[in-house]
Design a protein around this motif. Structure first.
Motif, PDB file in Angstrom:
ATOM      1  N   ALA A 141       9.380   1.575   5.194  1.00  0.00           N
ATOM      2  CA  ALA A 141       8.144   1.049   4.780  1.00  0.00           C
ATOM      3  C   ALA A 141       7.341   0.996   6.013  1.00  0.00           C
ATOM      4  CB  ALA A 141       8.137  -0.470   4.044  1.00  0.00           C
ATOM      5  N   SER A 142       7.452   1.344   7.126  1.00  0.00           N
ATOM      6  CA  SER A 142       6.552   0.486   8.023  1.00  0.00           C
ATOM      7  C   SER A 142       6.062   2.021   8.334  1.00  0.00           C
ATOM      8  CB  SER A 142       8.347   0.683   9.471  1.00  0.00           C
ATOM      9  OG  SER A 142       8.222   2.223   9.848  1.00  0.00           O
ATOM     10  N   GLU A 143       5.421   1.945   9.404  1.00  0.00           N
ATOM     11  CA  GLU A 143       4.642   2.849   9.980  1.00  0.00           C
ATOM     12  C   GLU A 143       5.571   4.328  11.108  1.00  0.00           C
ATOM     13  OE1 GLU A 143       1.347   3.344   9.912  1.00  0.00           O
ATOM     14  OE2 GLU A 143       1.191   4.896  11.874  1.00  0.00           O
ATOM     15  N   GLU A 144       6.551   3.558  10.939  1.00  0.00           N
ATOM     16  CA  GLU A 144       7.293   4.389  11.303  1.00  0.00           C
ATOM     17  C   GLU A 144       7.650   5.818  11.050  1.00  0.00           C
ATOM     18  OE1 GLU A 144      10.976   3.107  14.596  1.00  0.00           O
ATOM     19  OE2 GLU A 144      10.149   1.202  12.928  1.00  0.00           O
ATOM     20  N   ALA A 145       8.047   5.541   9.602  1.00  0.00           N
ATOM     21  CA  ALA A 145       8.110   6.536   8.483  1.00  0.00           C
ATOM     22  C   ALA A 145       6.697   7.238   8.673  1.00  0.00           C
ATOM     23  CB  ALA A 145       9.225   5.961   7.511  1.00  0.00           C
ATOM     24  N   ARG A 146       6.017   6.839   8.476  1.00  0.00           N
ATOM     25  CA  ARG A 146       4.522   7.107   9.081  1.00  0.00           C
ATOM     26  C   ARG A 146       4.629   8.966   8.014  1.00  0.00           C
ATOM     27  NH1 ARG A 146       1.614   9.982  12.455  1.00  0.00           N
ATOM     28  NH2 ARG A 146      -0.077   9.869  12.072  1.00  0.00           N
ATOM     29  N   CYS A 147       5.057  10.162   8.417  1.00  0.00           N
ATOM     30  CA  CYS A 147       4.932  11.266   7.475  1.00  0.00           C
ATOM     31  C   CYS A 147       6.124  11.926   7.054  1.00  0.00           C
ATOM     32  CB  CYS A 147       5.162  11.767   8.869  1.00  0.00           C
ATOM     33  SG  CYS A 147       3.721  12.114  10.275  1.00  0.00           S
ATOM     34  N   VAL A 148       6.691  10.685   6.068  1.00  0.00           N
ATOM     35  CA  VAL A 148       7.628  10.705   5.015  1.00  0.00           C
ATOM     36  C   VAL A 148       7.540  10.352   3.807  1.00  0.00           C
ATOM     37  CG1 VAL A 148       9.775  10.388   4.524  1.00  0.00           C
ATOM     38  CG2 VAL A 148       9.580  10.233   6.879  1.00  0.00           C
ATOM     39  N   THR A 149       7.336  10.987   2.657  1.00  0.00           N
ATOM     40  CA  THR A 149       6.874  10.740   1.509  1.00  0.00           C
ATOM     41  C   THR A 149       6.953  11.420   0.735  1.00  0.00           C
ATOM     42  OG1 THR A 149       4.944   9.825   0.470  1.00  0.00           O
ATOM     43  CG2 THR A 149       4.212  12.345   1.150  1.00  0.00           C
ATOM     44  N   GLY A 150       7.805  11.061  -0.725  1.00  0.00           N
ATOM     45  CA  GLY A 150       8.120  12.036  -2.281  1.00  0.00           C
ATOM     46  C   GLY A 150       9.932  11.361  -1.641  1.00  0.00           C
ATOM     47  N   GLN A 151      10.101  11.643  -0.676  1.00  0.00           N
ATOM     48  CA  GLN A 151      11.974  11.714  -0.936  1.00  0.00           C
ATOM     49  C   GLN A 151      12.609  10.860  -1.196  1.00  0.00           C
ATOM     50  OE1 GLN A 151      12.961  14.350   0.556  1.00  0.00           O
ATOM     51  NE2 GLN A 151      10.052  14.721   0.821  1.00  0.00           N
ATOM     52  N   ALA A 177       3.904   9.449  -5.203  1.00  0.00           N
ATOM     53  CA  ALA A 177       3.908  10.140  -3.690  1.00  0.00           C
ATOM     54  C   ALA A 177       2.702  11.341  -3.644  1.00  0.00           C
ATOM     55  CB  ALA A 177       4.794  10.984  -3.192  1.00  0.00           C
ATOM     56  N   THR A 178       2.494  12.328  -4.379  1.00  0.00           N
ATOM     57  CA  THR A 178       1.225  12.873  -4.466  1.00  0.00           C
ATOM     58  C   THR A 178      -0.272  12.335  -4.972  1.00  0.00           C
ATOM     59  OG1 THR A 178       3.089  14.713  -5.592  1.00  0.00           O
ATOM     60  CG2 THR A 178       1.013  15.024  -5.896  1.00  0.00           C
ATOM     61  N   MET A 179       0.163  11.387  -6.078  1.00  0.00           N
ATOM     62  CA  MET A 179      -1.075  10.794  -6.614  1.00  0.00           C
ATOM     63  C   MET A 179      -1.509  10.153  -5.942  1.00  0.00           C
ATOM     64  SD  MET A 179      -0.779   9.429 -10.246  1.00  0.00           S
ATOM     65  CE  MET A 179       0.042  10.224 -12.026  1.00  0.00           C
ATOM     66  N   TYR A 180      -1.161   9.282  -4.403  1.00  0.00           N
ATOM     67  CA  TYR A 180      -1.608   8.447  -3.644  1.00  0.00           C
ATOM     68  C   TYR A 180      -1.574   9.227  -2.360  1.00  0.00           C
ATOM     69  CZ  TYR A 180      -2.092   5.815  -7.799  1.00  0.00           C
ATOM     70  OH  TYR A 180      -2.335   5.489  -9.222  1.00  0.00           O
ATOM     71  N   GLY A 181      -0.957  10.297  -2.050  1.00  0.00           N
ATOM     72  CA  GLY A 181      -1.027  10.990  -0.421  1.00  0.00           C
ATOM     73  C   GLY A 181      -2.242  10.849   0.056  1.00  0.00           C
ATOM     74  N   ASP A 182      -3.329  11.372  -0.665  1.00  0.00           N
ATOM     75  CA  ASP A 182      -4.764  11.314  -0.232  1.00  0.00           C
ATOM     76  C   ASP A 182      -5.077  10.802   0.268  1.00  0.00           C
ATOM     77  OD1 ASP A 182      -5.552  10.584  -1.954  1.00  0.00           O
ATOM     78  OD2 ASP A 182      -7.035  12.694  -2.227  1.00  0.00           O
TER      79      ASP A 182
END
Ligand code: NAD
Length: 261
Positions: free
Chosen positions: A228-238, A170-175
Motif C-alpha cells: 500500500a505504500s509509496e515504496e511499492a510504487r512500481c508494483v501493480t496487478g501482482q 490494476a489495468t483499469m486505474y493504472g493510468d
C-alpha cells in the motif's frame, strides 16, 4: 510514518489479519476506517495506541451499505489513499459448510463469492472515485486460489476470482496512478486459527512449510502495508504469496520431511 496524513479503509478489520493491518497502518500514521460486519474493538485499540480510527459496521456485499461507507469517508476525510479488501465469510455457516461438492448447498457457494468477490467489486466501484494518484488497493486472497484441495472449492474459486479482479482493477486505474495488488497467505495464526486447529492439523501444516515458523497476522499486515505504500510504487496487478514456503516445493519434500521425523 509511511501513511502520515493518509486515509485507509480495512474491510474485515474487526478481527485477525484485518485487525492487525488496521493497527499497522494506523501505527504508521493513517487515519483508519475499520469496516466490518462487526468492527469490535479494533478502532478503540488504535486510539488507545495513539492512532486515529473509526468503525463502520457494514456487509461488504450490500451495495447500499458500501455506498454509505463511501459517502461517510467523503464527508469525513474527502479522500481515500488505501483500501484493503480483506473481508471473507469464514464462519461455520459458510466456510464450515464448503465441503464435498456433491452435498454443497448452493447458498454456501453464493455467499462465499458475494463477500469475497462482489464485496471487493463494490468497494472498488464506490471508493476508487475517492482515490487519486498514489492511492493503492490491496486484496486478501489465499493460497487456496492457487492449489486444489478436497474441500473448500467455493472458497478457492472465489479467491481465484479475486486474483483476476486484482489484475483488472490494476489495468483499469493504472493510468490514474492507482495501484491494485493482492496478498495470498497460507495458514495465518489468527485467534480463530489458534482456537480451531488441533495439534495434528498444526503438525501437518508444519510438515508442509519450508520455514520452521507459521505466519502471524502481523506478518501479513507488514506485507499489506508495503504494497500500500509509496515504496511499492512500481508494483501493480501482482499477487504476492506469503505462506512460509508451503506452496513452492514438490509435494515429495513434505512427505520426505514427515518420514524423517
Ligand atoms: N487466517 C488464515 O489462515 C488465512 C489464510 C489465507 C487467507 N486468509 C484470508 O484473510 C482474510 C482475513 O481472514 P482472517 O483469518 O483474519 O479471518 P477473521 O474471521 O479473523 O476475520 C474476517 C473478518 O471479516 C468480517 N466479515 C465477514 N463477512 C463480512 C461481510 N460480509 N462484510 C464485512 N465484514 C465481514 C468478519 O466479521 C471478520 O471480522 C480473509 O479474506 C481470509 O480469506 C486467511
Amino acid at each position: 510514518m509511511r501513511f502520515a496524513g493518509k486515509v485507509a479503509i480495512v474491510t474485515g478489520g474487526g478481527s485477525g489479519i484485518g485487525k492487525a493491518t488496521a493497527r499497522r497502518l494506523a501505527a504508521e500514521g493513517a487515519a483508519v476506517v475499520v469496516a466490518d460486519l462487526d468492527p469490535r474493538d479494533t478502532a478503540d485499540l488504535v486510539v488507545k495506541d495513539g492512532g486515529a480510527a473509526s468503525s463502520f459496521a457494514l456487509d461488504v456485499s450490500d451495495e447500499a451499505a458500501v455506498r454509505a461507507l463511501a459517502e461517510s469517508v467523503r464527508a469525513e476525510h474527502g479522500r481515500l489513499d488505501v483500501l484493503h479488501n480483506n473481508a471473507a465469510a469464514l464462519g461455520r455457516d459458510v466456510y464450515g459448510r464448503d465441503l464435498d461438492l456433491a452435498d454443497l448447498d448452493v447458498a454456501v457457494w453464493d455467499r462465499t463469492h458475494e463477500v469475497s468477490v462482489r464485496g471487493a467489486m463494490l468497494t472498488c466501484k464506490h471508493l476508487v472515485p475517492l482515490m487519486s494518484k498514489g492511492a493503492a488497493i490491496v486484496n486478501t486472497t489465499s493460497v487456496s486460489a492457487l492449489v486444489g484441495d478436497t474441500d473448500h472449492a467455493a472458497y478457492g474459486a472465489a479467491k481465484a476470482a479475486l486474483i483476476s479482479f486484482t489484475r483488472y482493477v490494476a489495468t483499469m486505474y493504472g493510468d490514474r496512478g492507482v495501484r491494485c495488488n493482492a496478498v495470498a497467505p497460507g495458514l495465518v495464526m489468527t485467534d480463530v486459527a489458534r482456537r480451531v486447529m488441533t495439534p495434528e492439523m498444526l503438525a501437518e501444516k508444519a510438515a508442509e512449510r519450508l520455514l520452521p515458523w507459521a505466519a502471524e497476522p502481523e506478518d501479513i499486515a507488514a506485507l499489506v502495508a508495503f504494497l500500500a505504500s509509496e515504496e511499492a510504487r512500481c508494483v501493480t496487478g501482482q499477487t504476492v504469496v506469503i505462506d512460509c514456503g508451503t506452496t513452492v516445493h514438490r509435494p515429495e519434500h513434505a512427505i520426505r520431511k514427515a518420514r524423517a521425523q
